[in-house]
Design an enzyme around this catalytic site. Structure first.
Site, PDB file in Angstrom:
ATOM      1  NE  ARG A  44      -4.444  -1.088   9.944  1.00  0.00           N
ATOM      2  CZ  ARG A  44      -3.311  -0.555   9.498  1.00  0.00           C
ATOM      3  NH1 ARG A  44      -3.315   0.404   8.613  1.00  0.00           N
ATOM      4  NH2 ARG A  44      -2.175  -1.003   9.943  1.00  0.00           N
TER       5      ARG A  44
ATOM      6  CE  LYS B 141      -1.944  -1.093   3.940  1.00  0.00           C
ATOM      7  NZ  LYS B 141      -1.247  -2.369   4.249  1.00  0.00           N
TER       8      LYS B 141
ATOM      9  NE  ARG C 195       6.425   0.070  10.118  1.00  0.00           N
ATOM     10  CZ  ARG C 195       5.299   0.044   9.410  1.00  0.00           C
ATOM     11  NH1 ARG C 195       5.220   0.676   8.255  1.00  0.00           N
ATOM     12  NH2 ARG C 195       4.243  -0.631   9.849  1.00  0.00           N
TER      13      ARG C 195
ATOM     14  NE  ARG D  52       8.004  -2.047   6.155  1.00  0.00           N
ATOM     15  CZ  ARG D  52       6.695  -1.941   6.334  1.00  0.00           C
ATOM     16  NH1 ARG D  52       5.923  -1.438   5.389  1.00  0.00           N
ATOM     17  NH2 ARG D  52       6.143  -2.335   7.463  1.00  0.00           N
TER      18      ARG D  52
ATOM     19  NE  ARG E 171       2.483  -4.538  11.227  1.00  0.00           N
ATOM     20  CZ  ARG E 171       3.511  -4.367  10.390  1.00  0.00           C
ATOM     21  NH1 ARG E 171       4.704  -4.828  10.701  1.00  0.00           N
ATOM     22  NH2 ARG E 171       3.336  -3.728   9.273  1.00  0.00           N
TER      23      ARG E 171
HETATM   24  P1  AP5 Z   1       4.952  -1.556   1.853  1.00  0.00           P
HETATM   25  O1  AP5 Z   1       4.554  -0.823   0.636  1.00  0.00           O
HETATM   26  O2  AP5 Z   1       5.710  -0.822   2.907  1.00  0.00           O
HETATM   27  O3  AP5 Z   1       3.680  -2.314   2.466  1.00  0.00           O
HETATM   28  P2  AP5 Z   1       2.404  -1.735   3.209  1.00  0.00           P
HETATM   29  O4  AP5 Z   1       1.209  -2.457   2.667  1.00  0.00           O
HETATM   30  O5  AP5 Z   1       2.379  -0.247   3.173  1.00  0.00           O
HETATM   31  O6  AP5 Z   1       2.714  -2.294   4.663  1.00  0.00           O
HETATM   32  P3  AP5 Z   1       2.677  -1.603   6.088  1.00  0.00           P
HETATM   33  O7  AP5 Z   1       3.427  -2.542   7.010  1.00  0.00           O
HETATM   34  O8  AP5 Z   1       3.187  -0.199   6.068  1.00  0.00           O
HETATM   35  O9  AP5 Z   1       1.195  -1.632   6.384  1.00  0.00           O
HETATM   36  P4  AP5 Z   1       0.546  -1.697   7.726  1.00  0.00           P
HETATM   37  O10 AP5 Z   1      -0.848  -1.526   7.301  1.00  0.00           O
HETATM   38  O11 AP5 Z   1       0.811  -2.851   8.588  1.00  0.00           O
HETATM   39  O12 AP5 Z   1       1.281  -0.544   8.543  1.00  0.00           O
HETATM   40  P5  AP5 Z   1       0.882   0.931   8.867  1.00  0.00           P
HETATM   41  O13 AP5 Z   1       2.111   1.752   8.784  1.00  0.00           O
HETATM   42  O14 AP5 Z   1      -0.327   1.357   8.089  1.00  0.00           O
HETATM   43  O15 AP5 Z   1       5.816  -2.832   1.380  1.00  0.00           O
HETATM   44  C1  AP5 Z   1       6.409  -3.692   2.343  1.00  0.00           C
HETATM   45  C2  AP5 Z   1       7.813  -4.120   1.850  1.00  0.00           C
HETATM   46  O16 AP5 Z   1       7.645  -4.935   0.681  1.00  0.00           O
HETATM   47  C3  AP5 Z   1       8.736  -2.967   1.442  1.00  0.00           C
HETATM   48  O17 AP5 Z   1      10.041  -3.307   1.805  1.00  0.00           O
HETATM   49  C4  AP5 Z   1       8.628  -2.917  -0.095  1.00  0.00           C
HETATM   50  O18 AP5 Z   1       9.827  -2.453  -0.685  1.00  0.00           O
HETATM   51  C5  AP5 Z   1       8.353  -4.371  -0.431  1.00  0.00           C
HETATM   52  N1  AP5 Z   1       7.453  -4.545  -1.570  1.00  0.00           N
HETATM   53  C6  AP5 Z   1       6.324  -3.833  -1.848  1.00  0.00           C
HETATM   54  N2  AP5 Z   1       5.730  -4.304  -2.972  1.00  0.00           N
HETATM   55  C7  AP5 Z   1       6.507  -5.363  -3.390  1.00  0.00           C
HETATM   56  C8  AP5 Z   1       6.422  -6.269  -4.494  1.00  0.00           C
HETATM   57  N3  AP5 Z   1       5.418  -6.200  -5.383  1.00  0.00           N
HETATM   58  N4  AP5 Z   1       7.367  -7.228  -4.590  1.00  0.00           N
HETATM   59  C9  AP5 Z   1       8.402  -7.312  -3.685  1.00  0.00           C
HETATM   60  N5  AP5 Z   1       8.538  -6.475  -2.628  1.00  0.00           N
HETATM   61  C10 AP5 Z   1       7.594  -5.518  -2.496  1.00  0.00           C
HETATM   62  O19 AP5 Z   1       0.412   0.811  10.378  1.00  0.00           O
HETATM   63  C11 AP5 Z   1       1.317   0.558  11.431  1.00  0.00           C
HETATM   64  C12 AP5 Z   1       0.575   0.587  12.759  1.00  0.00           C
HETATM   65  O20 AP5 Z   1      -0.028   1.887  12.958  1.00  0.00           O
HETATM   66  C13 AP5 Z   1      -0.600  -0.395  12.890  1.00  0.00           C
HETATM   67  O21 AP5 Z   1      -0.172  -1.673  13.293  1.00  0.00           O
HETATM   68  C14 AP5 Z   1      -1.474   0.304  13.940  1.00  0.00           C
HETATM   69  O22 AP5 Z   1      -0.968   0.132  15.243  1.00  0.00           O
HETATM   70  C15 AP5 Z   1      -1.319   1.778  13.566  1.00  0.00           C
HETATM   71  N6  AP5 Z   1      -2.345   2.240  12.623  1.00  0.00           N
HETATM   72  C16 AP5 Z   1      -2.137   2.678  11.352  1.00  0.00           C
HETATM   73  N7  AP5 Z   1      -3.309   3.029  10.784  1.00  0.00           N
HETATM   74  C17 AP5 Z   1      -4.263   2.803  11.713  1.00  0.00           C
HETATM   75  C18 AP5 Z   1      -5.678   2.953  11.711  1.00  0.00           C
HETATM   76  N8  AP5 Z   1      -6.343   3.390  10.645  1.00  0.00           N
HETATM   77  N9  AP5 Z   1      -6.356   2.613  12.842  1.00  0.00           N
HETATM   78  C19 AP5 Z   1      -5.704   2.175  13.934  1.00  0.00           C
HETATM   79  N10 AP5 Z   1      -4.372   1.990  13.995  1.00  0.00           N
HETATM   80  C20 AP5 Z   1      -3.653   2.306  12.889  1.00  0.00           C
END
Ligand code: AP5
Length: 213
Positions: A87, A13, A159, A126, A170
């Site tokens: 979420r 994402k 991270r 990552r 997660r």
């Molecule tokens: P990446 O693009 O970083 O993946 P992502 O889907 O963005 O993953 P996140 O871990 O950031 O999502 P998340 O939803 O768990 O975390 P968030 O920060 O929102 O890609 C991942 C890796 O793969 C990278 O190294 C990339 O280079 C590689 N990659 C990508 N595409 C690829 C491909 N096609 N092939 C190979 N490699 C690839 O949330 C973190 C925390 O914040 C949550 O746990 C929660 O505590 C809190 N939080 C955030 N939003 C909310 C909300 N709305 N409500 C409540 N708590 C929240």
């Protein structure tokens, strides 16, 4: 254009959302990034959010919903791309209510999916730039100089929630709380799905296709 990208942790994402938003001139609103910045700045929101984020559980809805409303209205005509919000179903209902209040709507809700083993490999490898937030991967998109961002030269870090035990939590939280969004959005006219298991460029092409058609 207003759109939501949702899917499991590690599906891409952030990687794809950052590029799409840049190309389309959209505000990229990633709740994870906003929360991590709040933690780093030591704000009141950040202090409240930290323990939830470190354990891989969701930050309470009132904190996250409050952060979003001021931002979705702040980008004029171009619109926004939401990444990581909503979420759960309560956040989706809160989003609908705030869009109604401001006479806005969602043009696309895109569900990205990939097998769990791929998600674990992506998250555990990552690396993120501390300065500009750009993501790298030790194996799939390594930086040219170890430990340094190709774009801005910033320091790369792993991270805290990309540790194996927190990744497992997660993914569990995703299945229980976020996956029900599929049923919530599936019948909406703007709902689309993207198979995000392939390499990054192919996933981007598929995403662009469903956003534009
Ligand atoms: P990446 O693009 O970083 O993946 P992502 O889907 O963005 O993953 P996140 O871990 O950031 O999502 P998340 O939803 O768990 O975390 P968030 O920060 O929102 O890609 C991942 C890796 O793969 C990278 O190294 C990339 O280079 C590689 N990659 C990508 N595409 C690829 C491909 N096609 N092939 C190979 N490699 C690839 O949330 C973190 C925390 O914040 C949550 O746990 C929660 O505590 C809190 N939080 C955030 N939003 C909310 C909300 N709305 N409500 C409540 N708590 C929240």
């Amino acid at each position: 254009m207003n759109l939501v990208l949702f899917g499991p942790p590690g599906v891409g994402k952030g990687t794809q959302g950052m590029r799409l938003a840049q190309e389309q001139g959209l505000a990229h609103l990633a709740t994870g990034d906003i929360l991590r910045a709040a933690v780093q700045d030591g704000t009141e929101y950040g202090k409240q959010a930290k323990a939830f984020m470190d354990s891989g559980t969701l930050v309470p809805d009132d904190i996250v919903v409050g952060m979003i409303e001021e931002r979705i209205t702040g980008n004029g005509e171009a619109g926004f791309l939401l990444d990581g919000f909503p979420r759960n179903v309560a956040q989706a209902e809160a989003l609908d209510a705030m869009l109604d209040r401001h006479g806005m709507h969602l043009d696309r809700v895109v569900f990205m999916h990939a097998p769990e083993q791929a998600l674990i490999e992506r998250l555990s490898g990552r690396l993120i730039c501390r300065a500009c937030g750009f993501s790298f991967h030790r194996q799939y998109s390594p930086p040219r100089v170890a430990g340094r961002c190709d774009r801005c030269g910033g320091e790369l870090y792993q991270r805290d929630d990309d540790r194996e035990d927190v990744i497992a939590e997660r993914l569990k939280v995703y299945r229980v709380q976020t996956e029900p969004l599929l049923a919530y959005y599936r019948d909406a006219s703007g709902f689309r799905q993207v198979d995000a298991a392939g390499e990054m460029q192919a996933v981007y092409a598929a995403l662009k296709e469903v956003v534009e058609h």
